[in-house]
Design an enzyme around this catalytic site. Sequence first.
Site, PDB file in Angstrom:
ATOM      1  N   ASP A 170      43.851  33.979  33.364  1.00  0.00           N
ATOM      2  CA  ASP A 170      43.799  32.528  33.509  1.00  0.00           C
ATOM      3  C   ASP A 170      43.070  31.938  32.310  1.00  0.00           C
ATOM      4  OD1 ASP A 170      41.120  32.985  33.952  1.00  0.00           O
ATOM      5  OD2 ASP A 170      41.227  32.671  36.102  1.00  0.00           O
TER       6      ASP A 170
ATOM      7  N   ASP B 281      48.228  34.954  43.369  1.00  0.00           N
ATOM      8  CA  ASP B 281      46.957  35.667  43.209  1.00  0.00           C
ATOM      9  C   ASP B 281      45.941  35.033  44.133  1.00  0.00           C
ATOM     10  OD1 ASP B 281      44.474  34.245  41.530  1.00  0.00           O
ATOM     11  OD2 ASP B 281      46.406  33.236  41.286  1.00  0.00           O
TER      12      ASP B 281
END
EC number: 2.4.2.29
Length: 381
Positions: free
Chosen positions: A92, A267
Amino acid sequence: MSRLQFQLQATDGHARRGRLTFPRGTVETPAFMPVGTYGSVKGILPEQIRALGAEIILGNTFHLYLRPGLEVIGDHGGLHGFARWDGPILTDSGGFQVFSLAHRRKITEQGVTFSSPTDGARVFLGPEESMKIQKVLDSDIVMIFDECTPYPATEDVARRSMELSLRWAQRSRDAHDGLGNDAALFGIVQGGVHPDLRSRSLDGLQAIGFDGYAIGGLAVGEPEHERNAMLEHLHPRLPAERPRYLMGVGRPEDLVEGVARGVDMFDCVMPTRNARNGHYFTSFGTVRIRNAKYERDLDTIEPGCGCHACSSGYTRAYLRHLDRCNEMLAPMLGTLHNLWYYEKLMADMRAAIASGTFVEFRRSFYAARGATTPPLPGETS
C-alpha cells in the site's frame, strides 16, 4: 509497461473468476491477501503462508519506511529478500496509515506532513516519495498515494478529497514511470458514499491509465448497505479486463458480498488480529474461545477442517487454556486456522464461479450460519 497479466476466466452473475500472472508467480482470483504490516504475517512462517493457500501477501509502505528504513531493506535486494517470501507482494502507499493519524498530520497539495508514531519526528510523504519507497521495496503491485476520505463526510469534503487524490494519482503515475518501475500500478477510486463522486474518480483514473483499480474508503466505518451500494454502482463502470481490489474489507460475509459484486482481491488484518484475541472463524460462525463453554470442549475449532490446528487434533479446551495462560502457541494456531479458513473460502468461491454455482454457494454459506441470504440487486428477500 507493467509485467502483470490478468485473465478473466469465468463469470457467474457479477462474480468473476480470474488469474493474475506476475514474473514471481500466479494468483488465482478472487483472492485474499494476508497482511504482513512489518514484512511478516504475525505468528506464522512464510512457508506456512504458502502451505495454507495464500499466493500473494501485503506489505505496509508507511511502517516499513519508518522502521527499519529503506537502507536495510535495500541491503536485502527488496522486501522479498528481506521477508523471505518469493511470491508476489502488494504494497500500500501509506495513504490510509496517514489518514489514521488524524490530529497528527497536515495535508497540503504537495503531500502530508505528520509526526512519526515511532519517535515523534516530523515526516513528509507525497506521491513521489511513496513511489520511490515502493520502488526500493520492489513490490509486484504498487498502490498510488491517495487521501482516504473519512466517513462520515459531507459531499463537499468528499469531493475535495477525491479531486486531491486524482491529482496525486497523476503524480504517482508520472513518478512511477519516471523511475522505470515495471511493477503494476493500481489506481484507487475514492468519493465516499456519493455515487457521482465515485464515477468522477473512476473516470479520472481511467483517463490516466492503471493496471488495476482499487476501491478505497470503504472500510472506514460506513454501514454495510452503503458499501455494497458503492460496489454495485461501480461494477458496470469498472473495466472488465482489469483486476478490482476492495481495500481493507475482511469479514467472511464481506468477502462473499464483495465477490458477488465483482471484486477480485481483498486484504484485511481481521483473520490474524482476531486470532490473537481468541476469535476463530468457521463455516458456522465465530468461535470465541475465551467463552467458558469451551473449558472442557474436546472438539477441534471446526471438525473436519484441514488446517494444522484442527487436523492435528488440538481441542477447543486446550486452545482456551493456552489463551488464558497467554501462551504464544494460542495465537499461532489460531492464525493458522483463520487464514486457512479464509483461503479455503476463496478457493470454494473460485470453484463455484467456475462451475456456475455461485448463487447456490452463497445461499449455503449463509444457511450454515443460520442466517438468511441477503438479496442482491434485482432480487427479493
